[in-house]
Each structure stands twice: as C-alpha cells, then as structure tokens.
Design an enzyme around this catalytic site. Sequence first.
Site, PDB file in Angstrom:
ATOM      1  N   HIS A 151       0.834  -1.292   0.060  1.00  0.00           N
ATOM      2  CA  HIS A 151       0.335   0.362   0.006  1.00  0.00           C
ATOM      3  C   HIS A 151       1.107   1.386  -0.088  1.00  0.00           C
ATOM      4  O   HIS A 151       2.156   1.565   0.242  1.00  0.00           O
ATOM      5  CB  HIS A 151      -0.853  -0.040   1.137  1.00  0.00           C
ATOM      6  CG  HIS A 151      -1.962  -0.919   1.100  1.00  0.00           C
ATOM      7  ND1 HIS A 151      -2.174  -1.883   1.509  1.00  0.00           N
ATOM      8  CD2 HIS A 151      -3.293  -0.980   1.017  1.00  0.00           C
ATOM      9  CE1 HIS A 151      -3.279  -2.548   1.489  1.00  0.00           C
ATOM     10  NE2 HIS A 151      -4.320  -1.820   0.634  1.00  0.00           N
ATOM     11  N   LYS A 155      -0.437   4.033   5.022  1.00  0.00           N
ATOM     12  CA  LYS A 155      -1.597   3.395   5.634  1.00  0.00           C
ATOM     13  C   LYS A 155      -0.769   3.046   6.240  1.00  0.00           C
ATOM     14  O   LYS A 155       0.546   2.545   6.547  1.00  0.00           O
ATOM     15  CB  LYS A 155      -2.018   2.209   4.407  1.00  0.00           C
ATOM     16  CG  LYS A 155      -2.891   1.557   4.938  1.00  0.00           C
ATOM     17  CD  LYS A 155      -3.201   0.314   4.423  1.00  0.00           C
ATOM     18  CE  LYS A 155      -4.360  -0.357   4.621  1.00  0.00           C
ATOM     19  NZ  LYS A 155      -5.529   0.589   4.976  1.00  0.00           N
TER      20      LYS A 155
END
Length: 246
Positions: A151, A155
């Site tokens: 990600h 995140k």
Amino acid sequence: MEEPLPIRILIHGASGRMGRALLRLVAERPELQLVAAVSRSGQPLAEAPAGVPVLPVEKLADAPDFDLAIDFSLPEGFGPLVAACRAKGAGLVSGTTGLSEAQLAAMDEASELVPVLWSANFSVGVAVLRALVHQAAAALPGWDADIVESHHVHKKDAPSGTALSLGQAVEQGRGSPPHYASLRCGDIVGEHLVQLTGAGERLELVHRASNRDIFARGALEAAVRLSGRGPGRYDFGELLLAGGRP
C-alpha cells in the site's frame, strides 16, 4: 407503481481519500441522497455537492436524519458514529480498519438493532478473491501459505484489513493461518498476493487496484444492497451474490 424513496446517506470521514471519492461518485447512484458529510475539520469540501452540510466530528449528533452511514475514517471516530447510528436506527457500511476488540464488539452490539456491514475492502474483485482463496486453501492444506500486501506510504495499519480478511479465508479453508508481509511504498492503491507453495510448484492469486474509485463505487453499491434489511451483520460478498435491494 410509485418509485421508492431515495436512501438518505451520511458520509463519515469525508475529508479522507475515500470520503472525497464518495462525495464525487454518489451522484452516479440515483437511489442515494447525500444529506450530510462529516469530517475532522468541518471545513467545506470541493467535492461536496452544493447544499450538503459538512459537519465537524464534534457536531455529528446535529446531523439531519439519515438512513445509512458510509464510514471511511479513523478508529478514534468510530465509537461516536456507531452510537449515532443506533440512536437514529440507521444502518452502517464501514471500511475503517485498525479497530480494537472493544470497537468490534460495539459493532456487534449495534447489529442487534440496525443492519451493519463492515469490510476491509469494497472491491468486487477482492470479494471474489476471498472465495477463490478459501477454495484453494481447502484443496491444498499441506502447502505453505503467505500473504504479501502493498500500500501507499500513508497507510498506518499493517497487515492491511484486506490481508487479514484473506488470511481468515485461508484459515477457514485449511485450519491454520498464513504468514504475512507488508510493504508501504510510493502511492500504491492496494495490491494483495496470496501465495500457496508446495514441493516444486507455487500457486499465486493476486488482486491489484489501480484506482481508488473502485472501492468507493463498491461501498455505494453495498449501501444500496444493505438498505431495507433488518438488523444483523452482513457480508459484502454475500450481498453481491444475493442480488438487489430486499
């Protein structure tokens, strides 16, 4: 025959990436009527349709009546939203990850009064991937199982909620959990690799998201599917397979 009334929607976490996407895309669904948005600052958002109030989280209780909340926020804002849904008898669609055991328990308690759908990932492709992972893990119980998720650098939780949900599918299929690895780099929207490895061969099941809008559209679809259902916990994949509104 009269047309059904639109589903009144509140978007919680409206200033985040997912919240802004929801504000942009909600107009694509004529079944939905956005009545309010809630953000940490309460400042106007360019993506919010004209006339829709944007409230700070402290003013959540002042929101107009809504039938269903769509939530992509942070764990610290989850409790007040669950309480507001219970107070208004409104359903909840949430994609907030990193929730504590107490918050998960509060969501279960709320589901005794209102319909609740929590999913770590609102991609239709991921819903199908979970089913495939369960099937493969059940067929290959002796193989090593690993999940690698990637990600963007912003995140916070790791492994991702989606990776954990895929891990649950592995464990349900073969009786033991997988190993996890998490990467946080660049602006990756979301990639999940489930790898099953045996002697001399390897099976890989992969989902790659290149556009965050797929998650927002999935959450809006979930809101439509959840509307009109009774209290309880609902699964996104099962609602997709069940067809339209009840």
